[in-house]
Design a protein around this motif. Sequence first.
Motif, PDB file in Angstrom:
ATOM      1  N   LEU A   1       0.829  -1.209   0.000  1.00  0.00           N
ATOM      2  CA  LEU A   1       0.000   0.000   0.000  1.00  0.00           C
ATOM      3  C   LEU A   1       0.861   1.256   0.000  1.00  0.00           C
ATOM      4  O   LEU A   1       0.555   2.222  -0.711  1.00  0.00           O
ATOM      5  N   LEU A   2       1.919   1.262   0.791  1.00  0.00           N
ATOM      6  CA  LEU A   2       2.816   2.420   0.821  1.00  0.00           C
ATOM      7  C   LEU A   2       3.525   2.588  -0.522  1.00  0.00           C
ATOM      8  O   LEU A   2       3.709   3.710  -0.996  1.00  0.00           O
ATOM      9  N   ASP A   3       3.900   1.469  -1.147  1.00  0.00           N
ATOM     10  CA  ASP A   3       4.537   1.543  -2.463  1.00  0.00           C
ATOM     11  C   ASP A   3       3.570   2.108  -3.497  1.00  0.00           C
ATOM     12  O   ASP A   3       3.970   2.887  -4.363  1.00  0.00           O
ATOM     13  N   TYR A   4       2.310   1.734  -3.413  1.00  0.00           N
ATOM     14  CA  TYR A   4       1.321   2.164  -4.399  1.00  0.00           C
ATOM     15  C   TYR A   4       0.828   3.593  -4.158  1.00  0.00           C
ATOM     16  O   TYR A   4       0.815   4.415  -5.054  1.00  0.00           O
ATOM     17  N   TYR A   5       0.417   3.883  -2.910  1.00  0.00           N
ATOM     18  CA  TYR A   5      -0.182   5.179  -2.594  1.00  0.00           C
ATOM     19  C   TYR A   5       0.833   6.234  -2.171  1.00  0.00           C
ATOM     20  O   TYR A   5       0.561   7.426  -2.220  1.00  0.00           O
ATOM     21  N   GLY A   6       1.974   5.798  -1.667  1.00  0.00           N
ATOM     22  CA  GLY A   6       2.937   6.731  -1.092  1.00  0.00           C
ATOM     23  C   GLY A   6       2.763   6.777   0.420  1.00  0.00           C
ATOM     24  O   GLY A   6       1.898   6.118   0.990  1.00  0.00           O
ATOM     25  N   GLY A   7       3.605   7.530   1.056  1.00  0.00           N
ATOM     26  CA  GLY A   7       3.598   7.591   2.512  1.00  0.00           C
ATOM     27  C   GLY A   7       4.841   6.921   3.052  1.00  0.00           C
ATOM     28  O   GLY A   7       5.624   6.323   2.308  1.00  0.00           O
ATOM     29  N   VAL A   8       5.018   7.008   4.353  1.00  0.00           N
ATOM     30  CA  VAL A   8       6.175   6.397   4.990  1.00  0.00           C
ATOM     31  C   VAL A   8       5.728   5.623   6.219  1.00  0.00           C
ATOM     32  O   VAL A   8       4.710   5.921   6.831  1.00  0.00           O
ATOM     33  N   GLY A   9       6.515   4.621   6.562  1.00  0.00           N
ATOM     34  CA  GLY A   9       6.260   3.827   7.749  1.00  0.00           C
ATOM     35  C   GLY A   9       7.566   3.473   8.424  1.00  0.00           C
ATOM     36  O   GLY A   9       8.557   3.164   7.751  1.00  0.00           O
ATOM     37  N   TYR A  10       7.570   3.551   9.757  1.00  0.00           N
ATOM     38  CA  TYR A  10       8.756   3.226  10.537  1.00  0.00           C
ATOM     39  C   TYR A  10       8.369   2.310  11.683  1.00  0.00           C
ATOM     40  O   TYR A  10       7.391   2.554  12.388  1.00  0.00           O
ATOM     41  N   LEU A  11       9.158   1.260  11.852  1.00  0.00           N
ATOM     42  CA  LEU A  11       8.937   0.290  12.919  1.00  0.00           C
ATOM     43  C   LEU A  11      10.060   0.432  13.931  1.00  0.00           C
ATOM     44  O   LEU A  11      11.239   0.484  13.556  1.00  0.00           O
ATOM     45  N   SER A  12       9.708   0.528  15.204  1.00  0.00           N
ATOM     46  CA  SER A  12      10.725   0.692  16.244  1.00  0.00           C
ATOM     47  C   SER A  12      10.327  -0.116  17.476  1.00  0.00           C
ATOM     48  O   SER A  12       9.206  -0.596  17.593  1.00  0.00           O
ATOM     49  N   GLU A  13      11.257  -0.222  18.382  1.00  0.00           N
ATOM     50  CA  GLU A  13      10.998  -0.886  19.659  1.00  0.00           C
ATOM     51  C   GLU A  13      10.232   0.062  20.574  1.00  0.00           C
ATOM     52  O   GLU A  13      10.453   1.267  20.543  1.00  0.00           O
ATOM     53  N   ALA A  14       9.366  -0.500  21.385  1.00  0.00           N
ATOM     54  CA  ALA A  14       8.605   0.306  22.358  1.00  0.00           C
ATOM     55  C   ALA A  14       8.635  -0.404  23.702  1.00  0.00           C
ATOM     56  O   ALA A  14       8.562  -1.636  23.769  1.00  0.00           O
ATOM     57  N   GLU A  15       8.754   0.369  24.735  1.00  0.00           N
ATOM     58  CA  GLU A  15       8.785  -0.171  26.095  1.00  0.00           C
ATOM     59  C   GLU A  15       7.699   0.498  26.906  1.00  0.00           C
ATOM     60  O   GLU A  15       7.599   1.732  26.951  1.00  0.00           O
ATOM     61  N   SER A  16       6.869  -0.294  27.531  1.00  0.00           N
ATOM     62  CA  SER A  16       5.787   0.241  28.342  1.00  0.00           C
ATOM     63  C   SER A  16       6.332   0.909  29.598  1.00  0.00           C
ATOM     64  O   SER A  16       7.327   0.470  30.173  1.00  0.00           O
ATOM     65  N   LEU A  17       5.681   1.989  30.011  1.00  0.00           N
ATOM     66  CA  LEU A  17       6.069   2.653  31.252  1.00  0.00           C
ATOM     67  C   LEU A  17       5.647   1.778  32.390  1.00  0.00           C
ATOM     68  O   LEU A  17       6.030   1.709  33.414  1.00  0.00           O
TER      69      LEU A  17
END
Length: 93
Positions: free
Chosen positions: A77-93
Motif C-alpha cells: 500500500l505504501l509503495d502504491y499510494y505513497g507515505g512512509v512507515g517506521y517500525l521501532s521498539e517500544a517499552e511500556s512505562l
Amino acid sequence: MKRLDLIVSERELEAILKAIDGAGSPGYTVMKHVTGKGPHGAVSESMDFSGLGANAHVVVFCESDIAEGLRSALRPLLDYYGGVGYLSEAESL
C-alpha cells in the motif's frame, strides 16, 4: 513490543486501517490533518484546510509477530499510494 508510525494521505486512510485490522493489530491511533515537511516538500496549512494533500499519522503498538504481518500488509500500500512507515521498539512505562 513494537511501535509502528505511518504518515499517509488522508485519502488512503481507509485502505491503510483495513490492512491494519486485517493483520490482527489490537488497535491503533489516528491523528488527522498532520502537517510538516519531508523529502517531497512541505504540506501547507492551506492544503491541510482544504483536504488536498492532508496527511494522517497512524500509530500502532503490537507484539513482534503482528508487526511482521503489518509490514507485509502495508508495504504494498505504501509503495502504491505513497507515505512512509517506521517500525521501532517500544517499552511500556
